[in-house]
Write a protein that holds these residues in place. Structure first.
Motif: not given
Lengths: 201, 201
Positions: A181-192
């Motif tokens: 979940a943490i790495s999903a956060f780190s990845l997808f916030r780049l698509y913010g």
């Protein structure tokens, strides 16, 4: 590293100022490092507990030895723990490097690689734990309808040690779930997209 | 709904213009709907295949009936499939509503709820499939070291139907895994920080 901290955020997307973001990033990185260290330690512990488990029993003057290779699910769990430990070691080194350098993950291919690796490891370890736990239930309780007898009353010490190994592996897989979940956060916030104005669905 | 499409994006974070974002959103929503429909159908199919499975066999003039309740893992799988089907039905209705209204998910509490639900369902269905698959392997191959005999040569039709149910459930859990990645994307991009300038770790 540059936190401009100028947030344009209409609707219900909150504004992240530089300091706020820095605090979140630091917490995320520390949590990640702690979890990866826990996984590394417990995965090795789980693999050792199960892999070295052995108990000899003399039944009608024939010595029978119970070992983890008698159950394919336990072999699978040892392999999954080994993979999780090796993977975590690499990730721990990356985390330490990232903390020393004070950098933040903004590289998409790397974020995708970490996300994919974490997801794969979470599902792999959970599958291995589920299969091993199912085997352990059969060994502990038997399945009278199918005439599969319980074996833990014969090999008590062996079963206890397997149980400890499975418990250790369960913590590994739960930690991997949090990490994914943490790495999903780190990845997808780049698509913010801080520009989107939202509705409630 | 408002796509301003003005992207300020230094470093390697790409600029999302309005049209680009709209296309991504539409694709994400359609993929999500299709996957949720597949899960709904296959979860019901899996539950029915396993739940209705039964085979009678006369052994030494005693009739023995094999049914799914003989194995706790199959009961767990039927329950997991039922939960997945009910959950997906609710989500399909939400997706359809969202497509009809043309709205995009920008509501954080709702995004968190969907993310958590999808994650929970992915891990639940995968765990159930792994446990059932492990039981099926014992039933199909036996475990000679533990004197657990294979039962599928006696209850061939029963085992085949269970196999079909597990295959159906496996597709459900794989679809849930993809969906949980989609809902992670939908949630965490709300935390996007297009202002950060990045380094490669």
């Amino acid at each position: 590293m540059n936190y401009l901290g100028i947030g344009v955020s209409p609707g219900n997307v909150p504004v992240y100022h530089g300091d706020n973001l820095k605090v979140i990033d630091r917490r995320v990185r520390v949590t990640e490092l702690v979890l990866r260290c826990i996984i590394f330690g417990l995965a090795i512990l789980g693999a050792i507990l199960i892999g070295t488990d052995k108990q000899a029993k003399v039944i009608f003057s024939i010595e029978k030895i119970a070992k983890f290779t008698d159950m394919k699910a336990l072999v699978f769990l040892v392999i999954a723990n080994g993979l999780a430990a090796a993977y975590s070691l690499v990730q721990v080194l990356r985390c330490i490097l990232s903390i020393i350098r004070g950098t933040v993950l903004f590289n998409k291919p790397l974020a995708w690689a970490i996300f994919s690796g974490d997801q794969l490891m979470a599902y792999l370890t959970l599958t291995a734990v589920a299969a091993a736990a199912q085997s352990a239930v059969f060994a502990k309780l038997g399945q009278t309808e199918l005439q599969w007898m319980k074996i833990c009353n014969m090999y008590g010490k062996f079963c206890n040690q397997v149980g400890e190994g499975i418990a250790s592996s369960l913590i590994v897989s739960l930690s991997m779930i949090v990490l994914s979940a943490i790495s999903a956060f780190s990845l997808f916030r780049l698509y913010g997209n801080s520009k989107g104005k939202g509705n409630a669905i």
